[in-house]
Structures are given as structure tokens and as C-alpha cells.
Scaffold this active site. Structure first.
Site, PDB file in Angstrom:
ATOM      1  N   HIS A  73       0.830  -1.208   0.000  1.00  0.00           N
ATOM      2  CA  HIS A  73       0.000   0.000   0.000  1.00  0.00           C
ATOM      3  C   HIS A  73       0.862   1.255   0.000  1.00  0.00           C
ATOM      4  O   HIS A  73       0.593   2.212  -0.717  1.00  0.00           O
ATOM      5  CB  HIS A  73      -0.918   0.029   1.225  1.00  0.00           C
ATOM      6  CG  HIS A  73      -2.163  -0.759   1.037  1.00  0.00           C
ATOM      7  ND1 HIS A  73      -3.393  -0.330   1.467  1.00  0.00           N
ATOM      8  CD2 HIS A  73      -2.377  -1.961   0.460  1.00  0.00           C
ATOM      9  CE1 HIS A  73      -4.317  -1.232   1.148  1.00  0.00           C
ATOM     10  NE2 HIS A  73      -3.715  -2.224   0.551  1.00  0.00           N
ATOM     11  N   VAL A  77       0.896   4.272  -3.147  1.00  0.00           N
ATOM     12  CA  VAL A  77       0.402   5.636  -2.922  1.00  0.00           C
ATOM     13  C   VAL A  77       1.604   6.578  -2.796  1.00  0.00           C
ATOM     14  O   VAL A  77       2.182   6.741  -1.735  1.00  0.00           O
ATOM     15  CB  VAL A  77      -0.490   5.714  -1.661  1.00  0.00           C
ATOM     16  CG1 VAL A  77      -1.086   7.115  -1.515  1.00  0.00           C
ATOM     17  CG2 VAL A  77      -1.602   4.669  -1.713  1.00  0.00           C
ATOM     18  N   HIS A 202      -1.776 -12.975  -1.330  1.00  0.00           N
ATOM     19  CA  HIS A 202      -2.948 -13.447  -0.578  1.00  0.00           C
ATOM     20  C   HIS A 202      -2.845 -14.940  -0.241  1.00  0.00           C
ATOM     21  O   HIS A 202      -3.803 -15.537   0.204  1.00  0.00           O
ATOM     22  CB  HIS A 202      -4.244 -13.168  -1.359  1.00  0.00           C
ATOM     23  CG  HIS A 202      -4.600 -11.708  -1.423  1.00  0.00           C
ATOM     24  ND1 HIS A 202      -5.638 -11.223  -2.174  1.00  0.00           N
ATOM     25  CD2 HIS A 202      -4.054 -10.624  -0.821  1.00  0.00           C
ATOM     26  CE1 HIS A 202      -5.713  -9.895  -2.040  1.00  0.00           C
ATOM     27  NE2 HIS A 202      -4.759  -9.509  -1.226  1.00  0.00           N
TER      28      HIS A 202
HETATM   29  C1  HEM Z   1      -6.494  -7.092  -6.845  1.00  0.00           C
HETATM   30  C2  HEM Z   1      -5.739  -6.433  -6.007  1.00  0.00           C
HETATM   31  C3  HEM Z   1      -5.942  -6.516  -4.521  1.00  0.00           C
HETATM   32  C4  HEM Z   1      -7.094  -6.369  -3.803  1.00  0.00           C
HETATM   33  C5  HEM Z   1      -8.488  -6.064  -4.322  1.00  0.00           C
HETATM   34  C6  HEM Z   1      -6.744  -6.570  -2.418  1.00  0.00           C
HETATM   35  C7  HEM Z   1      -7.627  -6.480  -1.368  1.00  0.00           C
HETATM   36  C8  HEM Z   1      -7.360  -6.892  -0.083  1.00  0.00           C
HETATM   37  C9  HEM Z   1      -8.318  -6.877   1.006  1.00  0.00           C
HETATM   38  C10 HEM Z   1      -9.727  -6.327   0.932  1.00  0.00           C
HETATM   39  C11 HEM Z   1      -7.717  -7.425   2.080  1.00  0.00           C
HETATM   40  C12 HEM Z   1      -8.326  -7.632   3.461  1.00  0.00           C
HETATM   41  C13 HEM Z   1      -7.976  -6.489   4.379  1.00  0.00           C
HETATM   42  C14 HEM Z   1      -8.634  -6.653   5.723  1.00  0.00           C
HETATM   43  O1  HEM Z   1      -9.770  -7.088   5.781  1.00  0.00           O
HETATM   44  O2  HEM Z   1      -7.979  -6.330   6.723  1.00  0.00           O
HETATM   45  C15 HEM Z   1      -6.382  -7.796   1.692  1.00  0.00           C
HETATM   46  C16 HEM Z   1      -5.469  -8.394   2.504  1.00  0.00           C
HETATM   47  C17 HEM Z   1      -4.152  -8.592   2.156  1.00  0.00           C
HETATM   48  N1  HEM Z   1      -3.531  -8.171   0.989  1.00  0.00           N
HETATM   49 FE1  HEM Z   1      -4.477  -7.568  -0.674  1.00  0.00          FE
HETATM   50  N2  HEM Z   1      -5.407  -6.838  -2.330  1.00  0.00           N
HETATM   51  C18 HEM Z   1      -4.881  -6.805  -3.583  1.00  0.00           C
HETATM   52  C19 HEM Z   1      -3.556  -6.974  -3.911  1.00  0.00           C
HETATM   53  C20 HEM Z   1      -2.555  -7.225  -2.993  1.00  0.00           C
HETATM   54  C21 HEM Z   1      -1.144  -7.196  -3.292  1.00  0.00           C
HETATM   55  C22 HEM Z   1      -0.541  -6.854  -4.640  1.00  0.00           C
HETATM   56  C23 HEM Z   1      -0.495  -7.520  -2.129  1.00  0.00           C
HETATM   57  C24 HEM Z   1       0.984  -7.605  -1.836  1.00  0.00           C
HETATM   58  C25 HEM Z   1       1.949  -7.739  -2.711  1.00  0.00           C
HETATM   59  C26 HEM Z   1      -1.497  -7.778  -1.132  1.00  0.00           C
HETATM   60  C27 HEM Z   1      -1.247  -8.215   0.135  1.00  0.00           C
HETATM   61  C28 HEM Z   1      -2.219  -8.509   1.060  1.00  0.00           C
HETATM   62  C29 HEM Z   1      -1.961  -9.217   2.296  1.00  0.00           C
HETATM   63  C30 HEM Z   1      -0.636  -9.811   2.725  1.00  0.00           C
HETATM   64  C31 HEM Z   1      -3.174  -9.259   3.000  1.00  0.00           C
HETATM   65  C32 HEM Z   1      -3.428  -9.857   4.384  1.00  0.00           C
HETATM   66  C33 HEM Z   1      -3.236  -8.777   5.426  1.00  0.00           C
HETATM   67  C34 HEM Z   1      -3.284  -9.294   6.852  1.00  0.00           C
HETATM   68  O3  HEM Z   1      -3.499 -10.473   7.094  1.00  0.00           O
HETATM   69  O4  HEM Z   1      -3.094  -8.476   7.760  1.00  0.00           O
HETATM   70  N3  HEM Z   1      -2.730  -7.567  -1.684  1.00  0.00           N
HETATM   71  N4  HEM Z   1      -6.184  -7.440   0.373  1.00  0.00           N
END
Ligand code: HEM
Ligand code: NAG
Ligand code: NAG
Ligand code: NAG
Ligand code: NAG
Ligand code: NAG
Length: 332
Positions: A73, A77, A202
Site C-alpha cells: 500500500h 500511494v 494473498h
Molecule cells: C487485486 C488487487 C488486490 C485487492 C483487491 C486486495 C484487497 C485486499 C483486502 C480487501 C484485504 C483484506 C484487508 C482486511 O480485511 O484487513 C487484503 C489483505 C491482504 N492483501 Fe491484498 N489486495 C490486492 C492486492 C494485494 C497485493 C498486490 C499484495 C501484496 C503484494 C497484497 C497483500 C495482502 C496481504 C498480505 C493481505 C493480508 C493482510 C493481513 O493479514 O493483515 N494484496 N487485500
């Protein structure tokens, strides 16, 4: 510099010296990132980061996903400049980390960076940027959870701006169409293949129920495995009363950085609508299938793409500062 130019007319060697000085200044200002940036100024850098990151991840295994997400993130940004770590303040108002989309950005990530920064300030005060700490921590945690290793160049400066209003449009949301998401990544120079690999992050971590409630309650998604949906409904039954309820992003191997995420998508076990959509869209499906059957291909592409993320719009020289505290600008 003022002293030098005053003396210029008097002593003939000074123009020469002043040229050297301005050259030096130029080099410093446009200085590029290097692998061994802290070799002399903070020789303990690697050791301190590694030790604190390892301890924190062993004590609190949710750290890895938290840090990787915050890092991503931050970079999307306004570049990898630790602007996501700044707390809202009177000077700049509501900052990135308090943008609505950031409401769930996890505390473990902020805690980790604070610990590393505190330790490094004792070793070499005012030398290491928060942006570098975040980049190296994310890399180490990918590796620690089972993912690939990649080199992280160093020398980022911490940004001077953090505004909640700059988040919208830079961060993908689970209710966006695949076209919108592809465009969003493309606008930042990332290919569809790199995008599919990056979202593979993810393979670890959580999402809160509200992020996928629509596809299990209001409009049950026919693409979702029915047993999986039933389990999620039970888990999230109470989510409006208890918004902390969350599900693993990768239901099969939730804490392991592997290619199970893609295999899940092939079986209707994607959690977010955008996850599942990648296994359907003709632009992304072949890549999902490739990564699902070949973990090496996923790891190679993820490592390459993360390296690219980690230098995205980085600030060097006077474009930034070395923050004393990662959660506030120096001039507050
Ligand atoms: C299509 C693109 C993406 C969407 C729509 C998306 C959306 C989200 C959402 C909604 C969450 C849940 C947040 C929460 O409820 O706290 C999440 C979690 C997460 N995202 Fe994504 N994300 C995207 C791409 C990415 C990318 C590119 C990365 C890293 C390279 C990433 C890494 C993560 C990680 C590691 C989590 C888990 C966070 C945790 O467990 O604390 N995401 N993402
Ligand atoms: C920094 O290095 C990259 C890759 O080596 C190069 O493309 C870029 O021009 C360099 N930038 C500066 C300001 O030296
Ligand atoms: C997507 O979700 C966000 C936040 O949850 C919301 O503000 C936005 O209006 C939604 N967009 C669409 C197209 O539904
Ligand atoms: C639902 O949430 C409320 C408030 O947190 C709690 O008191 C109650 O026990 C929860 N019920 C279930 C079934 O989880
Ligand atoms: C898996 O991917 C790697 C890296 O792209 C490639 O070298 C290898 O040949 C692939 N393996 C198979 C079985 O396709
Ligand atoms: C407004 C709000 O709740 N912002 C939150 C954003 O995320 C950080 C880090 O978890 C929280 O400390 C903020 O309270």
C-alpha cells in the site's frame, strides 16, 4: 557553499573546489539506491532488522501478512516512502493510514517498524529511513514464511507528504472489475502477469468479513465452492456486530507462502471476489493455471515484481528526509 562563492574571486583554487563540491552535491541528490547503502553508516543494519523481524514473526505470526500489505500500500500511494506509517496530525490532517480503505491496515506492521527503528536509532541515529526498514522487513517476511528471496536496494528517503485523499484510486478494491484492476496496475507500470503474481501475496493473511460478505450473503457467488461458502457464512454470521471477524485468505495453507492460493482459485476457494475473478478472466486465467501448477514460475515472477514494487517512485536526496520517528514527520 556561501563561503566558497564569496572566496571565489580571491583565491584561484576555489572555483575548482566549488566545482567539486557542487558535483558532490549533485551526486548526493540524485544518488541511486545501492545494495550496501548502510555498509559504513550503519554496519549493523542487516543484523538488527533480521533479528527483530525474526523475533516478532515468531511471537506474532500475523506480522508477515500485515507488513507485506502495508508495504505494498505504501509503495502504491506516492511511492515507497513510508508515508503510510505517518499518524494523522494537525499539519497534514488525515493521513494515508487513516484513509477509509486503510481502516484495517494492521497494527502489527506499525509495531514492527517502530521496534526496528528504535533499535537502529540507538546504533546509528538519524541514518536509516523508515522506508528502507519497511522494504527489507517485507522481503525478510516473504522469505520467512516460505516464499522467494529477492535483493532490496537501499537508500530510500522518507516522504514528506501523507494524505488520506491520495489513497483512493491507487489501491485496488475487491469490488472492482478485472479491467479496472488491470488498468490500475498498468498505470503504475505493472503487467498483467506481474499483477497476478503480486496478488499471490494473498497466500497468507486475513480478510475481514465485510470484504467478502456480499458474495456469501446478499448475492451468493456461484463461482464459490458451496461447502466453503457454508463455512464462511458460519464464521461471519455475526460480523456486523463483531467487525473483527476475519477469514484466512488461503484456507488450505493460511500461514505458508506457497502457490496454494492459485490452486484454491481453481477450486472455487478464492476469498475475495477479485481473487476468484482471476481464475475466470481470459486475461488472467492462463497465468493462474501456470502458477497453480508451477510454484517456481510463481516465485520467480513474484520476486521480480516485488523488486519492482520496492523501487517504485522512491525518493532520494532532498526529496525526502530520514524520519526520527516513523509515525511522524520531523517538522512537527
Ligand atoms: C487485486 C488487487 C488486490 C485487492 C483487491 C486486495 C484487497 C485486499 C483486502 C480487501 C484485504 C483484506 C484487508 C482486511 O480485511 O484487513 C487484503 C489483505 C491482504 N492483501 Fe491484498 N489486495 C490486492 C492486492 C494485494 C497485493 C498486490 C499484495 C501484496 C503484494 C497484497 C497483500 C495482502 C496481504 C498480505 C493481505 C493480508 C493482510 C493481513 O493479514 O493483515 N494484496 N487485500
Ligand atoms: C538509478 O538506477 C537506475 C537503474 O540502474 C537507472 O535507470 C536510473 O537512471 C538511475 N537514476 C539516477 C537518478 O541515477
Ligand atoms: C466498492 O467498495 C467501496 C468501499 O467498500 C465503496 O465505497 C464503493 O462505492 C464500491 N464500489 C462499487 C463500484 O461498488
Ligand atoms: C456475536 O457478537 C456479540 C458481540 O460481540 C457477542 O456478544 C455474541 O456472543 C456473538 N455471537 C456469536 C454467535 O458469535
Ligand atoms: C516452471 O517454471 C520455471 C520458471 O519459469 C521454468 O523454468 C520451468 O521449466 C517450469 N517447469 C515446468 C514443469 O513447466
Ligand atoms: C480512523 C481509523 O480508525 N484509522 C485507523 C487506521 O489504521 C491504524 C492502524 O491500525 C489505526 O491505528 C487507526 O485508528
Amino acid at each position: 557553499m556561501g563561503v566558497l562563492s564569496n572566496g571565489r574571486s580571491k583565491i584561484s583554487i576555489l572555483p575548482f573546489l566549488s566545482t567539486i563540491f557542487s558535483l558532490l552535491a549533485l551526486v548526493t541528490e540524485s544518488s541511486n539506491l545501492t545494495k550496501d547503502y548502510y555498509k559504513r553508516s550503519c554496519p549493523m543494519f542487516d543484523q538488527v532488522v533480521t533479528q527483530i523481524v525474526t523475533t516478532k514473526q515468531m511471537d506474532t505470526p500475523t506480522t508477515a501478512a500485515a507488513v507485506i500489505r502495508v508495504f505494498f500500500h505504501d509503495c502504491m500511494v506516492g511511492g515507497c516512502d513510508a508515508s503510510t506509517l505517518v499518524a494523522s496530525n494537525a499539519l497534514q490532517g488525515k493521513t494515508e493510514r487513516d484513509a477509509d480503505v486503510n481502516l484495517s491496515l494492521p497494527g502489527d506492521a506499525f509495531d514492527l517498524v517502530t521496534r526496528v527503528k528504535t533499535a537502529l536509532e540507538l546504533q546509528c541515529p538519524g541514518v536509516v529511513s523508515c522506508a528502507d526498514i519497511l522494504a527489507v522487513s517485507a522481503r525478510n517476511l516473504v522469505k520467512m514464511t516460505g516464499g522467494p528471496y529477492y535483493d532490496v536496494l537501499l537508500g530510500r528517503k522518507d516522504g514528506l507528504v501523507s494524505k488520506a485523499s491520495r489513497v483512493a484510486g491507487n489501491i485496488a478494491l475487491p469490488n472492482m472489475t478485472m479491467t479496472r484492476i488491470i488498468d490500475l496496475f498498468k498505470a503504475k507500470g505493472f503487467t498483467v502477469r506481474e499483477m497476478v503474481a503480486l496478488v499471490g501475496a494473498h497466500t497468507i493473511g486475513f480478510s475481514h468479513c465485510k470484504e467478502f460478505s456480499n458474495r456469501i450473503f446478499n448475492q451468493p457467488d456461484p463461482k464459490m465452492n458451496p461447502k466453503y461458502m457454508e463455512g464462511l457464512r458460519q464464521l461471519c454470521a455475526n460480523y456486523t456486530k463483531d467487525p473483527t471477524m476475519a477469514a484466512f485468505n488461503d484456507v488450505m495453507t493460511p500461514g505458508k507462502f506457497d502457490n496454494m492460493y492459485y490452486r484454491n482459485l481453481q477450486n472455487g476457494l478464492g476469498l475475495l471476489a477479485t481473487d476468484q475473478a482471476m481464475a475466470d478472466d481470459p486475461r488472467t486465467k492462463p497465468i493462474v493455471d501456470e502458477f497453480a501448477s508451477n510454484e517456481t514460475a510463481f516465485f520467480d515472477e513474484f520476486a521480480k515484481a516485488m523488486k519492482k514494487v520496492s523501487v517504485f517512485q522512491v525518493k532520494t536526496g532532498k526529496e525526502g528526509e530520514i524520519r526520527h520517528r516513523c509515525d511522524q514527520f520531523n517538522n512537527v
